[in-house]
Design a protein around this motif. Sequence first.
Motif: not given
Length: 121
Positions: A3-13
Motif C-alpha cells: 500500500k502507498t499514499d502516492k496517487p499514481s501508485d494507488r492507481l497502478h495497483e
Amino acid sequence: MAKTDKPSDRLHELVLAQLDDDQAQEVVSIPLEGKSSIADHMVIASGRSTRQVAAMAQKLAEKIKHEGFGPVRVEGLTAADWVLIDAGDVVVHLFRPEVRSFYNLERMWAFGDGEAATGTA
C-alpha cells in the motif's frame, strides 16, 4: 502489493488488480517515473479475443472513474485489437496477442537498465 499514499501508485495497483480479476494475460508493468513525462507507469496486457480486450477496457475505465481517479481517455475500443487507456499517471495498452507481438511495445520501451519490464501475472 504494498500500500502507498502516492496517487499514481494507488492507481497502478488498481489497474493491476482489475486486470488480474479480468484474467488478462501476460501483464507487464514498465516504470516510467523519471524516464518519461507521459506517465509514471505503463501497463501492457493481452486478451484472448477482441471481445475480451473490449470488455477489459470498458471495465477498467469504469473502475478507474468509480474509484475517484477521474475520467480516462479510451481509444481503439471499436476494433479492440489494441485499446489505449490513458488514465494520466498510468497508461494501459490492451492487445490481442498477434497485435501485441507485432508492435512489441515492451522492447520499444526497454531502457537497457535491467528495469525495462516486470511481469506481474
